[in-house]
Write a protein that holds these residues in place. Structure first.
Motif, PDB file in Angstrom:
ATOM      1  N   PHE A   7       0.846  -1.184   0.000  1.00 60.07           N
ATOM      2  CA  PHE A   7       0.000   0.000   0.000  1.00 60.07           C
ATOM      3  C   PHE A   7       0.886   1.241   0.000  1.00 60.07           C
ATOM      4  O   PHE A   7       1.066   1.909   1.026  1.00 60.07           O
ATOM      5  CB  PHE A   7      -0.957  -0.024   1.196  1.00 60.07           C
ATOM      6  N   ASN A   8       1.463   1.494  -1.174  1.00 64.54           N
ATOM      7  CA  ASN A   8       2.291   2.679  -1.322  1.00 64.54           C
ATOM      8  C   ASN A   8       1.394   3.916  -1.463  1.00 64.54           C
ATOM      9  O   ASN A   8       0.160   3.823  -1.449  1.00 64.54           O
ATOM     10  CB  ASN A   8       3.231   2.536  -2.530  1.00 64.54           C
ATOM     11  N   LYS A   9       2.011   5.058  -1.603  1.00 61.25           N
ATOM     12  CA  LYS A   9       1.261   6.313  -1.657  1.00 61.25           C
ATOM     13  C   LYS A   9       0.298   6.329  -2.839  1.00 61.25           C
ATOM     14  O   LYS A   9      -0.868   6.729  -2.704  1.00 61.25           O
ATOM     15  CB  LYS A   9       2.227   7.494  -1.734  1.00 61.25           C
ATOM     16  N   GLU A  10       0.754   5.879  -3.994  1.00 62.71           N
ATOM     17  CA  GLU A  10      -0.081   5.926  -5.193  1.00 62.71           C
ATOM     18  C   GLU A  10      -1.346   5.080  -5.032  1.00 62.71           C
ATOM     19  O   GLU A  10      -2.462   5.540  -5.306  1.00 62.71           O
ATOM     20  CB  GLU A  10       0.718   5.433  -6.404  1.00 62.71           C
ATOM     21  N   LEU A  11      -1.189   3.841  -4.587  1.00 65.21           N
ATOM     22  CA  LEU A  11      -2.336   2.956  -4.414  1.00 65.21           C
ATOM     23  C   LEU A  11      -3.256   3.467  -3.309  1.00 65.21           C
ATOM     24  O   LEU A  11      -4.484   3.467  -3.450  1.00 65.21           O
ATOM     25  CB  LEU A  11      -1.868   1.539  -4.102  1.00 65.21           C
ATOM     26  N   SER A  12      -2.680   3.902  -2.210  1.00 69.59           N
ATOM     27  CA  SER A  12      -3.478   4.367  -1.084  1.00 69.59           C
ATOM     28  C   SER A  12      -4.334   5.567  -1.470  1.00 69.59           C
ATOM     29  O   SER A  12      -5.527   5.634  -1.133  1.00 69.59           O
ATOM     30  CB  SER A  12      -2.572   4.724   0.095  1.00 69.59           C
ATOM     31  N   LEU A  16      -8.457   5.955  -1.569  1.00 76.63           N
ATOM     32  CA  LEU A  16      -9.157   7.034  -0.879  1.00 76.63           C
ATOM     33  C   LEU A  16      -9.983   7.858  -1.853  1.00 76.63           C
ATOM     34  O   LEU A  16     -11.154   8.162  -1.574  1.00 76.63           O
ATOM     35  CB  LEU A  16      -8.154   7.942  -0.157  1.00 76.63           C
ATOM     36  N   ARG A  17      -9.375   8.197  -2.984  1.00 75.89           N
ATOM     37  CA  ARG A  17     -10.120   9.010  -3.950  1.00 75.89           C
ATOM     38  C   ARG A  17     -11.345   8.266  -4.469  1.00 75.89           C
ATOM     39  O   ARG A  17     -12.400   8.858  -4.677  1.00 75.89           O
ATOM     40  CB  ARG A  17      -9.229   9.405  -5.129  1.00 75.89           C
ATOM     41  N   GLY A  18     -11.201   6.952  -4.662  1.00 77.10           N
ATOM     42  CA  GLY A  18     -12.340   6.167  -5.120  1.00 77.10           C
ATOM     43  C   GLY A  18     -13.488   6.212  -4.134  1.00 77.10           C
ATOM     44  O   GLY A  18     -14.652   6.405  -4.511  1.00 77.10           O
ATOM     45  N   LEU A 281      -4.025   7.903   6.262  1.00 77.98           N
ATOM     46  CA  LEU A 281      -3.050   8.356   5.264  1.00 77.98           C
ATOM     47  C   LEU A 281      -2.331   9.621   5.726  1.00 77.98           C
ATOM     48  O   LEU A 281      -1.154   9.830   5.404  1.00 77.98           O
ATOM     49  CB  LEU A 281      -3.740   8.592   3.924  1.00 77.98           C
ATOM     50  N   MET A 282      -3.040  10.454   6.468  1.00 72.03           N
ATOM     51  CA  MET A 282      -2.383  11.643   7.006  1.00 72.03           C
ATOM     52  C   MET A 282      -1.338  11.255   8.048  1.00 72.03           C
ATOM     53  O   MET A 282      -0.244  11.839   8.092  1.00 72.03           O
ATOM     54  CB  MET A 282      -3.427  12.582   7.611  1.00 72.03           C
ATOM     55  N   LYS A 283      -1.648  10.283   8.877  1.00 73.26           N
ATOM     56  CA  LYS A 283      -0.693   9.818   9.880  1.00 73.26           C
ATOM     57  C   LYS A 283       0.538   9.199   9.221  1.00 73.26           C
ATOM     58  O   LYS A 283       1.647   9.268   9.756  1.00 73.26           O
ATOM     59  CB  LYS A 283      -1.352   8.815  10.811  1.00 73.26           C
ATOM     60  N   ASN A 284       0.317   8.574   8.029  1.00 72.89           N
ATOM     61  CA  ASN A 284       1.423   7.950   7.296  1.00 72.89           C
ATOM     62  C   ASN A 284       2.162   8.934   6.393  1.00 72.89           C
ATOM     63  O   ASN A 284       3.055   8.540   5.645  1.00 72.89           O
ATOM     64  CB  ASN A 284       0.896   6.789   6.444  1.00 72.89           C
TER      65      ASN A 284
END
Length: 334
Positions: A7-12, A16-18, A281-284
């Protein structure tokens, strides 16, 4: 077998956007529905976004998907066209079903979304038939069938599962268990303590349960199931636990009618799949508050444009009313 997913940034951010996209589309429908321009029943899946996005984004465009009356999230997660979906809900000729089907009858073959129907359990045998067609063509694509926990009480479900096992079909059954069939909880429909995925496993199919309010867990479970089916090992049953926030049919909240408690609703709302994932995602450090706001603004701009398109699109001409219908002869219309 566990399949490695990073779950890298791009996939994550894609996940979320979906979810954010589906949530804001359906909130837009709920906000505008009282205007009286959407003249069809509409079943919203607000609260259930993680299940739909987790599965939908793990699929190929060429995979088949079929759904039920609560199909908006599945249609969009599979890559369906937002403008065509909203135009359909408004009954316009530009709709994905040419304005004939409304919210419960969506289709986009270019995205592999073969359709949705209003009858509980009705689409399950159709999805199995699609799986049979893929097997006959020796395709590596699969057929995914979305349905609710109420569908597992229909005879067609058991016949379809049995047939898919006997024929070793490339079919993924996805049960979104939101605890209710219209206004009836599981407790009045099935024995206390029964777990649907365990019951279905007794038929000889591989099954799994996952948290349908966690998009990463849903995505991981979907990846495992999809790879299992795609590799020729046979059908698979995936149960995802989730919860719808709004009324069974319509844009409002219905906790006041007594079939579920306000406390239960608030407990599930506290587990909001969209907000909780954004916070993670913000925490990461994959996202900050400004970037999240910009994402929401961009999504809203896209949605507002699609609503304007749908509202301004023309209705189907009356002389096309009988196109695409089939009967023995013209006397059948009299």
């Amino acid at each position: 077998m566990v399949y490695a997913v990073i779950f890298n940034k791009e996939l994550s951010l894609k996940l979320l956007r979906g979810m954010e996209f589906v949530r804001r589309v359906e909130e837009g429908i709920a906000d505008r529905y009282p205007q009286g321009q959407m003249r069809c029943p509409t079943h919203l899946s607000i609260g259930q976004e993680a299940a739909a996005i987790g599965v939908g984004m793990a699929l190929r465009t060429t995979d088949f998907a079929i759904s039920t009356h609560r199909a908006h999230a599945h249609y969009l997660a599979k890559g369906g066209d937002l403008k065509a979906m909203l135009a359909e809900i408004y009954g316009k000729a530009a709709g994905c079903s040419k304005g004939r089907g409304g919210s419960m009858h969506l289709i986009d073959l270019s995205a592999g979304f073969v359709g949705s129907t209003a009858i509980v359990g009705n689409s399950i045998p159709i999805g199995v038939g699609l799986g049979l067609s893929l097997q006959l063509k020796k395709s590596t694509d699969i057929s995914v069938i979305f349905f609710g926990d109420g569908s597992t009480e229909e005879g067609a479900f058991y016949e379809a599962v049995n047939f898919s096992i006997v024929r070793n079909l490339p079919v993924l059954f996805v049960c979104e268990n939101n605890l209710y069939s219209v206004y009836s909880p599981l407790s009045v429909r099935q024995p206390i303590g029964r777990k649907i995925y365990e019951m279905v496993a007794a038929m000889g199919i591989t099954t799994r349960h996952a948290d349908g309010n966690d998009v990463e867990k849903s995505y991981l479970a979907a990846q495992e199931a999809i790879n299992f089916v795609r590799s020729g090992k046979g059908p698979y049953f995936l149960e995802l636990s989730t919860y719808r926030w709004r009324e069974h049919c319509g844009p409002n909240y219905d906790n006041n009618i007594g079939y579920r408690s306000e406390a239960e609703f608030l407990e599930w709302k506290r587990r909001d799949p969209v907000a909780s994932y954004a916070e993670k995602l913000m925490k990461n450090n994959f996202l900050n508050s400004i970037e999240y706001l910009n994402m929401q603004i961009q999504i809203d701009d896209q949605i507002n444009e699609a609503f304007e398109f749908a509202k301004n699109a023309p209705y189907p001409p009356s002389n096309q009313a009988f196109e695409g219908l089939y009967a023995v002869d013209e006397d059948s219309y009299k």
